[in-house]
Design a protein around this motif. Sequence first.
Motif, PDB file in Angstrom:
ATOM      1  N   LEU A 692      58.227  22.135  89.917  1.00  0.00           N
ATOM      2  CA  LEU A 692      58.034  21.256  91.069  1.00  0.00           C
ATOM      3  C   LEU A 692      56.790  20.393  90.891  1.00  0.00           C
ATOM      4  CD1 LEU A 692      59.090  20.557  93.946  1.00  0.00           C
ATOM      5  CD2 LEU A 692      57.497  22.267  94.808  1.00  0.00           C
ATOM      6  N   PHE A 693      55.710  20.979  90.435  1.00  0.00           N
ATOM      7  CA  PHE A 693      54.479  20.222  90.228  1.00  0.00           C
ATOM      8  C   PHE A 693      54.618  19.245  89.060  1.00  0.00           C
ATOM      9  CE2 PHE A 693      52.184  24.157  92.026  1.00  0.00           C
ATOM     10  CZ  PHE A 693      52.494  23.758  93.310  1.00  0.00           C
ATOM     11  N   PHE A 694      55.377  19.629  88.050  1.00  0.00           N
ATOM     12  CA  PHE A 694      55.621  18.733  86.920  1.00  0.00           C
ATOM     13  C   PHE A 694      56.331  17.468  87.381  1.00  0.00           C
ATOM     14  CE2 PHE A 694      58.813  17.600  83.583  1.00  0.00           C
ATOM     15  CZ  PHE A 694      57.937  16.983  82.707  1.00  0.00           C
ATOM     16  N   LEU A 695      57.313  17.615  88.248  1.00  0.00           N
ATOM     17  CA  LEU A 695      58.046  16.453  88.742  1.00  0.00           C
ATOM     18  C   LEU A 695      57.199  15.625  89.700  1.00  0.00           C
ATOM     19  CD1 LEU A 695      61.501  18.182  89.353  1.00  0.00           C
ATOM     20  CD2 LEU A 695      60.903  16.642  87.484  1.00  0.00           C
ATOM     21  N   CYS A 696      56.426  16.284  90.542  1.00  0.00           N
ATOM     22  CA  CYS A 696      55.557  15.543  91.469  1.00  0.00           C
ATOM     23  C   CYS A 696      54.503  14.728  90.720  1.00  0.00           C
ATOM     24  CB  CYS A 696      54.881  16.500  92.435  1.00  0.00           C
ATOM     25  SG  CYS A 696      55.972  17.240  93.672  1.00  0.00           S
ATOM     26  N   SER A 697      54.038  15.239  89.597  1.00  0.00           N
ATOM     27  CA  SER A 697      52.996  14.551  88.840  1.00  0.00           C
ATOM     28  C   SER A 697      53.475  13.240  88.253  1.00  0.00           C
ATOM     29  CB  SER A 697      52.477  15.463  87.721  1.00  0.00           C
ATOM     30  OG  SER A 697      51.924  16.655  88.239  1.00  0.00           O
ATOM     31  N   MET A 698      54.783  13.102  88.062  1.00  0.00           N
ATOM     32  CA  MET A 698      55.299  11.869  87.460  1.00  0.00           C
ATOM     33  C   MET A 698      55.041  10.662  88.345  1.00  0.00           C
ATOM     34  SD  MET A 698      58.880  13.072  85.762  1.00  0.00           S
ATOM     35  CE  MET A 698      58.911  14.159  84.335  1.00  0.00           C
ATOM     36  N   LEU A 699      55.074  10.835  89.661  1.00  0.00           N
ATOM     37  CA  LEU A 699      54.838   9.724  90.584  1.00  0.00           C
ATOM     38  C   LEU A 699      53.446   9.753  91.186  1.00  0.00           C
ATOM     39  CD1 LEU A 699      58.251   9.626  92.490  1.00  0.00           C
ATOM     40  CD2 LEU A 699      57.519   8.228  90.563  1.00  0.00           C
ATOM     41  N   ALA A 700      52.648  10.753  90.826  1.00  0.00           N
ATOM     42  CA  ALA A 700      51.327  10.888  91.432  1.00  0.00           C
ATOM     43  C   ALA A 700      50.422   9.719  91.074  1.00  0.00           C
ATOM     44  CB  ALA A 700      50.683  12.210  90.995  1.00  0.00           C
ATOM     45  N   GLY A 701      50.519   9.204  89.849  1.00  0.00           N
ATOM     46  CA  GLY A 701      49.658   8.092  89.451  1.00  0.00           C
ATOM     47  C   GLY A 701      49.912   6.856  90.280  1.00  0.00           C
ATOM     48  N   HIS A 702      51.169   6.507  90.494  1.00  0.00           N
ATOM     49  CA  HIS A 702      51.518   5.331  91.300  1.00  0.00           C
ATOM     50  C   HIS A 702      51.099   5.510  92.758  1.00  0.00           C
ATOM     51  CE1 HIS A 702      53.736   2.002  92.980  1.00  0.00           C
ATOM     52  NE2 HIS A 702      54.516   2.817  93.658  1.00  0.00           N
ATOM     53  N   LEU A 703      51.365   6.676  93.315  1.00  0.00           N
ATOM     54  CA  LEU A 703      51.006   6.916  94.715  1.00  0.00           C
ATOM     55  C   LEU A 703      49.503   6.965  94.900  1.00  0.00           C
ATOM     56  CD1 LEU A 703      53.672   9.675  95.472  1.00  0.00           C
ATOM     57  CD2 LEU A 703      53.744   7.277  96.165  1.00  0.00           C
ATOM     58  N   ARG A 704      48.787   7.544  93.950  1.00  0.00           N
ATOM     59  CA  ARG A 704      47.328   7.607  94.047  1.00  0.00           C
ATOM     60  C   ARG A 704      46.726   6.206  93.953  1.00  0.00           C
ATOM     61  NH1 ARG A 704      46.758  10.741  90.289  1.00  0.00           N
ATOM     62  NH2 ARG A 704      46.901  12.709  91.419  1.00  0.00           N
ATOM     63  N   THR A 705      47.302   5.341  93.138  1.00  0.00           N
ATOM     64  CA  THR A 705      46.818   3.965  93.061  1.00  0.00           C
ATOM     65  C   THR A 705      46.958   3.267  94.400  1.00  0.00           C
ATOM     66  OG1 THR A 705      47.463   3.877  90.735  1.00  0.00           O
ATOM     67  CG2 THR A 705      47.054   1.786  91.833  1.00  0.00           C
ATOM     68  N   LEU A 706      48.067   3.488  95.091  1.00  0.00           N
ATOM     69  CA  LEU A 706      48.252   2.902  96.411  1.00  0.00           C
ATOM     70  C   LEU A 706      47.200   3.416  97.392  1.00  0.00           C
ATOM     71  CD1 LEU A 706      52.149   3.045  96.730  1.00  0.00           C
ATOM     72  CD2 LEU A 706      50.748   0.985  96.576  1.00  0.00           C
ATOM     73  N   CYS A 707      46.948   4.706  97.359  1.00  0.00           N
ATOM     74  CA  CYS A 707      45.940   5.285  98.279  1.00  0.00           C
ATOM     75  C   CYS A 707      44.543   4.748  97.972  1.00  0.00           C
ATOM     76  CB  CYS A 707      45.964   6.807  98.178  1.00  0.00           C
ATOM     77  SG  CYS A 707      47.485   7.586  98.777  1.00  0.00           S
ATOM     78  N   TRP A 708      44.178   4.700  96.719  1.00  0.00           N
ATOM     79  CA  TRP A 708      42.848   4.182  96.367  1.00  0.00           C
ATOM     80  C   TRP A 708      42.720   2.700  96.703  1.00  0.00           C
ATOM     81  CZ3 TRP A 708      41.705   6.612  90.861  1.00  0.00           C
ATOM     82  CH2 TRP A 708      41.512   7.988  91.015  1.00  0.00           C
ATOM     83  N   THR A 709      43.802   1.957  96.538  1.00  0.00           N
ATOM     84  CA  THR A 709      43.761   0.530  96.875  1.00  0.00           C
ATOM     85  C   THR A 709      43.530   0.337  98.370  1.00  0.00           C
ATOM     86  OG1 THR A 709      45.262   0.045  95.045  1.00  0.00           O
ATOM     87  CG2 THR A 709      45.023  -1.644  96.741  1.00  0.00           C
ATOM     88  N   ILE A 710      44.193   1.149  99.189  1.00  0.00           N
ATOM     89  CA  ILE A 710      43.981   1.050 100.642  1.00  0.00           C
ATOM     90  C   ILE A 710      42.542   1.397 100.983  1.00  0.00           C
ATOM     91  CG2 ILE A 710      44.668   2.039 102.855  1.00  0.00           C
ATOM     92  CD1 ILE A 710      47.456   2.440 101.656  1.00  0.00           C
ATOM     93  N   THR A 711      41.977   2.392 100.324  1.00  0.00           N
ATOM     94  CA  THR A 711      40.573   2.737 100.561  1.00  0.00           C
ATOM     95  C   THR A 711      39.652   1.593 100.150  1.00  0.00           C
ATOM     96  OG1 THR A 711      41.133   5.054 100.127  1.00  0.00           O
ATOM     97  CG2 THR A 711      38.803   4.454 100.109  1.00  0.00           C
ATOM     98  N   GLY A 712      39.992   0.903  99.069  1.00  0.00           N
ATOM     99  CA  GLY A 712      39.159  -0.202  98.598  1.00  0.00           C
ATOM    100  C   GLY A 712      39.218  -1.432  99.477  1.00  0.00           C
ATOM    101  N   LEU A 713      40.166  -1.499 100.406  1.00  0.00           N
ATOM    102  CA  LEU A 713      40.238  -2.655 101.300  1.00  0.00           C
ATOM    103  C   LEU A 713      39.084  -2.699 102.287  1.00  0.00           C
ATOM    104  CD1 LEU A 713      44.073  -2.788 102.100  1.00  0.00           C
ATOM    105  CD2 LEU A 713      42.785  -4.071 100.392  1.00  0.00           C
TER     106      LEU A 713
END
Length: 802
Positions: A692-713
């Motif tokens: 389960l964690f292996f599969l979640c990690s595949m999209l974690a980079g894209h989702l984390r980029t979105l979260c960090w971008t919102i924080t950077g606004l």
Amino acid sequence: MVHEKNDGINKDTVLPQIQQNRPALSWEMKIKKKLKTVPQCLGNFRPTVGQCCHQCTPDSLSKKLGQNSSLGFHNLLSVNETHTRYRGWLVRRVCCVLFVSGCKVYESPVSNRLERVCQRNRVKEALTAEYEAPAGGDCRGQLSHLSKFLPLINTCISSGLLRFLSWVMLKMFSSVFGSIQVNLNHLPALHRASQEGSLLVYVHVRQSIVDYALVPLVLFCHNLRVPYTVCPLHINGSFIRSILQKVGVVLLPPSVLTEQDAEMDSLYSPVMTSLVRELLHEGQAISVGVSAASGRGGQWLARIRQLIKEGSVPDVSLVPVGISYDCVPKANTQVGFSSLWQCFWSLLWRRPEGSVRIHLAQPFSLKEMCESGRCRVDEWLPLQDLLLPVILNNRTDSVFGRRKMSWLLPSSPFASELQEPTHPQRDLSIAIILHLIFSATSCTAVMSTSMVSSLLLYRNHKGVSASALCRDVAWLTEELLFRNKDVGFGGSLEEVVHYSLSLLAPHLIIAAAPSRKDPLIVPRPSLAATVHLTIQAQIVTHAFIFEAVGACAVSAMLCEVVGSGVSSRVRSDGVDGDQVNSDMEFDVVLCQSELTERALQLCHLLPPGFVPPCQSSQSFALDAVDSLVRCGILIMEEIPRDVPICDFWKRDGALTWTTTDDPYHSDSDCDMEEQDPRSYKISQPSQCPEMLFFLCSMLAGHLRTLCWTITGLDLLLHTSLPEAEFVAQIRSHLCDTANNQKQHYESCAEEAAHTAVRSLIDLGVLSEELQKGGVFLGVAPLFQLSENRQKVHRFISQYLYN
């Protein structure tokens, strides 16, 4: 699936021997020694890839049915005397020259092409609007205004120069790559289409400048018509430009640096559309590269689509091309004579590294796809209409529809009417672009370096022993083949793992102490290393996209259960209290409708090319949940009932008989009753959480980029910057965040920053404003409030597992 009668995955695909014969390092010797107990056979099946879409182009697909599709592979760099008509000692030394001289080259006349382009109405109208010339004026008097486009219009294919450059490329690529394997399965269909007079357009996803040289070289070596290659390069030297334009390379105008700058010219789009028309009328083939991140290159497909709609061109056959590298070559987009000579000279002294796998897919009719009505775009909605009601208004149900990605077809102030944002045919052109991106990616083979990169990033980011990595490689290979994904390697497991680690060694830390029998492999914690591994692992994420979306939906629901304070005790057989051992069972029941809802919302945030273009979002979400059941992560919850589900006779109103003359009667009347609600539980095996964690990690980079971008606004609330500068500011914030945390460097790649900014524009968080200096970006008034930005951040971060 096609059964292969060999003892490896691909019998005719071997690893470059130069990598195996060179002196081994100490850690390489230990890995080889450790791998002697591993089975030597990875599998006996190769999937059939590259077939047409059964939904959009069934007629094109039917032409392939009943034919043998297991023709093997051809190594482009393995040229010997058998490829020539001659034999002997001298032939073996000049066989490459004889082979190139014997390949067929189709003529490419350029006679009166300039006059034919000028006679087109769109060119006349553009000249009239730009220079206020009389509408009925002589076109010859306006040729001076097209002087900057004359080299592009007069691009041709010289047979002698083409043969010479093909020989040079074969020699040069033999110094760069160990092998270039070409899938032969669909080549007979391409030869048959070429003999029937079909106009072929080859489309590949942009990865490197090498792509633009590989496609024509493959077609030349197999006696197919060499296409005119649309290559968005800024070439400084006039000598290099003249050579490339004589082998069919359509470059950017000398005065512009990028495709975006070229599209801003009022004459560029009509002239290029007319040029494409004339090339197709001459019977020429065309090769186009499309960028999945920015959509660049898709305007050429829109021009072809426009010509078919106007009736200027009867039809074309589109051919998706999948190109996969063991290591994606790095090359500069601005090429000069000195830099090209230095690059060529350095390659002569370079040891070959990595292989290339090329899949030419089955050609399909563009006219059939457009006019059959099977490619539907009537359910496309802006992303803010799909997700903002859920994010801001806490709606429990999503709005049904597909995400509309208008930016995949960049429009300019001087574009044709089909490229206007409100034109109904624009969405169809975007659907074609999406379809080709997905098709080209689907037929791309998974290389061994891609598998090892994905395992090190997503499954063993803290390090893994060599023996455990080998077991994971064998497991992942079987999973990929089961998902109809071809692999671009062959040989024993020992060779595959050793070869992959040799190529990825600069990006890894390999601890091979004398006291340690099993070397430890850890990804190097740096930006360059992590980004390189992430690029290699993208194709594996594409193969597991259903499971990855479903796993993130499960993770979001589990986090909600934990955050709500509801008792979610973990029970374990033979253990008192809340202690957990390897075999555990989560006391959480997941509702199917809510789980599907989470998957549906997440699929709207995916970058282009992951969701099949012919599949609705609802169907994709259901398949994402079902995929978790197939791979054993979820199990159906058994609900005790007084009456078995299969006993239809005892269910009230299960079967209702109606008269045959009832106008409102249908065969599905007995299905009007609502389906019984289903629920799932996390399965029992100890490997389930790890999977389960292996599969979640595949999209974690894209989702984390979105979260960090919102924080950077928070730093860009009251500023409006040009798009390029805005993206640069966001990427700087992403890099600073990753450096502070000393991890998650995959979330600060340049492509990830572009994709995140584009998603936030579609979501309505960022606003676009067209000004004199170009497009300016800023935070939308609705999201100037910190509360609304936190809601978006909370919505996206729910899919990130902790």
